[in-house]
Design a protein around this motif. Structure first.
Motif, mmCIF file in Angstrom:
data_model
loop_
_atom_site.group_PDB
_atom_site.id
_atom_site.type_symbol
_atom_site.label_atom_id
_atom_site.label_comp_id
_atom_site.label_asym_id
_atom_site.label_seq_id
_atom_site.Cartn_x
_atom_site.Cartn_y
_atom_site.Cartn_z
ATOM 1 N N ARG A 134 0.780 -1.201 -0.073
ATOM 2 C CA ARG A 134 0.077 0.108 -0.072
ATOM 3 C C ARG A 134 0.828 1.296 -0.036
ATOM 4 O O ARG A 134 2.064 1.115 0.381
ATOM 5 C CB ARG A 134 -0.942 0.083 1.185
ATOM 6 N N VAL A 135 0.343 2.375 -0.454
ATOM 7 C CA VAL A 135 0.944 3.732 -0.481
ATOM 8 C C VAL A 135 0.208 4.536 0.560
ATOM 9 O O VAL A 135 -0.811 4.652 0.468
ATOM 10 C CB VAL A 135 0.847 4.430 -1.954
ATOM 11 N N ASN A 136 1.338 4.854 1.536
ATOM 12 C CA ASN A 136 0.835 5.762 2.688
ATOM 13 C C ASN A 136 0.742 7.020 2.372
ATOM 14 O O ASN A 136 0.994 7.697 1.332
ATOM 15 C CB ASN A 136 1.674 5.470 3.780
ATOM 16 N N ASP A 137 0.003 7.884 3.346
ATOM 17 C CA ASP A 137 -0.320 9.304 3.018
ATOM 18 C C ASP A 137 1.005 10.165 2.819
ATOM 19 O O ASP A 137 1.261 11.134 2.271
ATOM 20 C CB ASP A 137 -1.129 9.780 4.233
ATOM 21 N N ASP A 138 2.151 9.593 3.444
ATOM 22 C CA ASP A 138 3.427 10.389 3.431
ATOM 23 C C ASP A 138 4.125 9.810 2.197
ATOM 24 O O ASP A 138 5.447 9.951 2.240
ATOM 25 C CB ASP A 138 4.185 10.285 4.834
ATOM 26 N N SER A 139 3.682 9.141 1.421
ATOM 27 C CA SER A 139 4.074 8.711 0.204
ATOM 28 C C SER A 139 5.238 7.497 0.368
ATOM 29 O O SER A 139 5.624 6.984 -0.541
ATOM 30 C CB SER A 139 5.060 9.753 -0.509
ATOM 31 N N SER A 140 5.082 6.890 1.604
ATOM 32 C CA SER A 140 5.947 5.708 1.914
ATOM 33 C C SER A 140 5.402 4.747 1.289
ATOM 34 O O SER A 140 4.195 4.582 1.039
ATOM 35 C CB SER A 140 6.177 5.729 3.578
ATOM 36 N N ILE A 141 6.079 3.633 1.157
ATOM 37 C CA ILE A 141 5.559 2.175 0.629
ATOM 38 C C ILE A 141 5.573 1.316 1.913
ATOM 39 O O ILE A 141 6.384 1.067 2.497
ATOM 40 C CB ILE A 141 6.377 1.766 -0.517
ATOM 41 N N THR A 142 4.443 0.526 1.799
ATOM 42 C CA THR A 142 4.417 -0.536 3.009
ATOM 43 C C THR A 142 4.019 -1.798 2.244
ATOM 44 O O THR A 142 2.969 -2.115 1.655
ATOM 45 C CB THR A 142 3.369 -0.254 4.301
#
Length: 742
Positions: A664-672
């Motif tokens: 998933r792509v998080n709100d802060d543009s990080s990738i999980t």
């Protein structure tokens, strides 16, 4: 004898073994003089003896001296001598597996008596069965070496007379020492006397013999109550050495077990049924705490029952550091003064001699299991891969208790040196390693917590770098010496500044997990990558060899295999890039990649493994481009998915074995990246330990997988690796969040 005509074209002829075959069998099947003595003791055990005396008479050098083995067993009559003892390889014990008292007999192949030929040149056998005459038998083994002599040409002489040795009267030959342990005026039994020894005995030989004899009979019944009804408890061994020209007498005495090794630091005992169901008990001597562990093996045999069992075991473990040994000596020997260096060395040396995991069948030891150098469970190699958690062979005294009748799959090799390799033997090794792993996990956590506590009590690593105590002493004794106190204050500030700088450096470099851990990482992931490379290149080569040039589909498949080889080589390149900063070069920036492609590649690499374990790999991801190192993502996913496959395979129902990979792509543009499974999950008591380097709950685990993933995600990408709760999947769910490089 007349020579046979070479012109014969057919005929019938029986095999006629040469006489020297018998001595050859004795030398080849009995590997050492120590084993030969033990074989004679086994015969005494089978004869229902309660006591056996092994007496050496000097001079104990080659061609001289003698060895006597006395017992108070049921002895033999004329019929036994003719139809059993002189019948080499007789099957009597195989047909009658229980002795007169109900002991499970140890010798079934009928060749143990050849041990006498290994020990010396002359044999005298004196034996008496109750209420019968005494029989004397003599063998000169040298006559078996006569040129051209056949075995059926060698005659053995014996005679029957009124009893002189086993007559129920006091026997000065046995002396008072034998009567002290129960050999009291025997009226039946057997004496085997071997003269003209084939071997010169030394201190080292007697140390090894005493050690072997001390482990021959299990020292207690605590770990083997399953077989208490079939094991005769009363069996004593006495070693007597009469040699005026040596100091061997110090080795005389009843064979027993050292008090120093009655109380281990850690112990695990258990019972395993033939269906694999079991329970084991763990005990920590330092904390006096015990724990019942139920069904630790059932998950390893989810599709079948083990081929071995029932059996019981006891594994005793000692820490070999100075503090642990001193504490153990104090506990096991109350009243002893503080141990000296010689005690510590002696403790370690004796532990070296006794260490190993022995197997006892019906109460009697099976050689060579547990002998020095016999690491049949591969513990030392296992420790090399994970020295922080795994135990070495020289820390363990273990006992496995089996029954011949209840474990028919565990059979002796013909040379009496081990068990025949079989499915039962493999399962026995697997179960013992799982049990040992349960102990190792708990020992690892205890030692880690104890070390942390100890450091806190000491005030930490840098407490000694402080002159405050010195300043206080000088200020009290020399209050007017302002210069000296000022100098101490200045130096103390310099030390504090230096300590702060060192702490910063340590903090900075600790995040690199040190060069040693980096090398461990190269070995761990490099080995996995090399395995993929070898498999893919072999598949690719075979495809090309078997395909026709016009077969485009086959060629395309082969090319795909070699592309996989290239992908795996990138993982190796990434590992080398991690070491490169130590050479002073600057690291390049990651290129733009598609996250979906990285997940697909990771799944593809592990698809065969998942299929082998019956695990379904499912995925749900969207195409998203980002600046990450593809090989580092694959290292993270490979470790997480591999762990998930391993633990999911423990699920008994194959239809429920699933691993789910998503992103998933998080709100802060990080990738999980998320990896979930339907395995047993992580026990609550292990949740804080699974990220520690070298901690592993796998029996053969190295304990570096999650540590490596955490190093990449947290140190390189300022991200986070977490174990989270997921209501959709009952097993474990790991989330690895990548952020932009800083």
């Amino acid at each position: 004898m007349e020579s046979r005509k070479l012109s014969s074209t057919s005929g019938n002829q029986s095999l006629r073994p040469r006489a020297r075959l018998l001595k050859t069998l004795g030398s080849e099947l009995i590997s050492s003089d120590k084993v030969a003595v033990i074989e004679l003791v086994k015969n005494s055990y089978d004869a229902d003896a309660s006591t056996v005396v092994i007496r050496f008479k000097g001079p104990l050098c080659q061609g001289k001296g003698s060895i006597e083995v006395w017992d108070n067993g049921h002895g033999m009559n004329v019929d036994s001598i003719q139809n059993s003892w002189l019948d080499i390889a007789t099957d009597i014990k195989r047909k009658h597996s229980k002795s007169e008292k109900g002991r499970r007999v140890l010798g079934e192949k009928g060749i143990g008596r050849l041990a006498a030929a290994r020990l010396g040149n002359q044999l005298t056998l004196i034996t008496r069965s109750s209420l019968e005459d005494e029989i004397n038998l003599s063998i000169d083994w040298s006559q078996f070496d006569r040129d051209n002599a056949y075995l059926d040409e060698i005659e053995i002489s014996w005679e029957s007379n009124s009893p002189k040795i086993f007559n129920g009267l006091y026997n000065t030959e046995l002396n008072m020492h034998a009567s002290e342990i129960g050999m009291n005026n025997p009226s039946h039994g057997t004496l085997i006397k071997i003269d003209e020894l084939n071997h010169t005995w030394t201190d080292k030989d007697f140390i090894e013999l005493r050690t072997a004899l001390s482990r021959l009979i299990r020292p207690n019944a605590e770990s083997s109550n399953l077989f208490s009804e079939t094991v005769e408890e009363d069996f004593k061994i006495l070693l007597l050495i009469d040699d005026n020209n040596s100091n061997f007498e110090k080795f005389s005495g009843e064979i027993g077990f050292s008090n120093d090794f009655q109380i281990p630091n850690y112990k695990i005992t258990g019972f395993v049924g033939s269906d694999g169901r079991s329970e084991i008990n763990y005990f920590n001597q330092q904390t006096n705490e015990s724990e019942l562990i139920k069904e630790p093996f059932i998950s390893e045999f989810s599709d079948r029952s083990p081929e071995v069992g029932p059996f019981s075991f006891e594994i005793n473990v000692w820490d070999r550091d100075k503090v642990s040994i001193e504490e153990n000596l104090r506990i096991s020997n109350p009243g002893r003064v503080s141990p000296k260096v010689n005690d510590l060395k002696g403790f370690r040396d004796t532990l070296n001699d006794l260490a190993g995991v022995s197997i006892y069948r019906d109460g009697f030891r099976v050689l060579p299991f547990g002998e020095p150098g016999d690491d049949w469970l591969g513990l030392d190699l296992r420790r090399v891969q994970n020295p922080s958690m795994r135990l070495s062979n020289n820390q363990i005294i273990g006992r496995v208790m089996i029954s011949a009748d209840l474990n028919p799959g565990l059979k002796d090799q013909s040379n009496r040196e081990g068990l025949i390799s079989s499915g039962a033997y493999d399962d026995l090794q697997k179960i013992l390693l799982i049990a040992l792993n349960e102990l190792e996990q708990r020992r690892f956590k205890y030692r880690r917590d104890n070390t942390v506590k100890s450091e806190k009590e000491k005030g930490g690593l840098f407490k000694k770098f402080d002159l405050s105590e010195v300043r206080g002493t000088f200020a009290k004794n020399y209050p007017h010496d302002i210069k000296l106190i000022s100098l101490i204050d200045k130096k103390n500030k310099d030390i504090e500044a230096g300590v702060a700088e060192v702490q910063q450096v340590i903090s900075r470099y600790s995040r690199l997990a040190t060069l040693g851990s980096l090398i461990d990482r190269v070995i761990h992931d490099g080995r996995t990558a090399v395995t993929f490379i070898n498999q893919s290149s072999r598949f690719g080569e075979n495809k090309l060899k078997s395909s026709k040039l016009k077969d485009l589909q086959e060629i395309s498949s082969a090319i795909n295999h070699f592309q996989n080889v290239n992908k795996q080589s990138k993982i190796l390149s990434s590992l080398f890039n991690q070491i490169e900063p130590f050479g002073g070069r600057k690291r390049g920036r990651p290129r733009k990649i598609d996250v979906a492609e990285a997940i697909k590649k990771s799944i593809s690499n592990l698809q065969t493994t998942a299929d082998d374990f019956g695990v379904l790999l499912e995925s749900d991801y969207c195409s998203h481009t980002t600046f990450l190192d593809e090989s580092e993502i694959m290292v993270v996913l490979t470790n997480l998915i591999s762990n998930a496959i391993y633990w999911t395979a423990k699920n008994q129902k194959e239809t429920e074995r699933k691993v789910f990979i998503s992103s998933r792509v998080n709100d802060d543009s990080s990738i999980t990246f998320i990896v979930s499974d339907t395995g047993p999950g992580v026990p609550a008591e292990n949740r804080e330990n699974i990220f520690d380097p070298y901690f592993s709950t796998k029996p053969d685990g190295v304990g570096l997988g999650l540590s490596i993933v955490g190093n990449i995600v947290e140190d390189i990408y300022s991200g986070e690796l977490a174990l989270v709760d997921d209501s959709q999947y009952p097993g474990a769910t790991f989330e690895a969040t990548f952020r932009r490089r800083v």
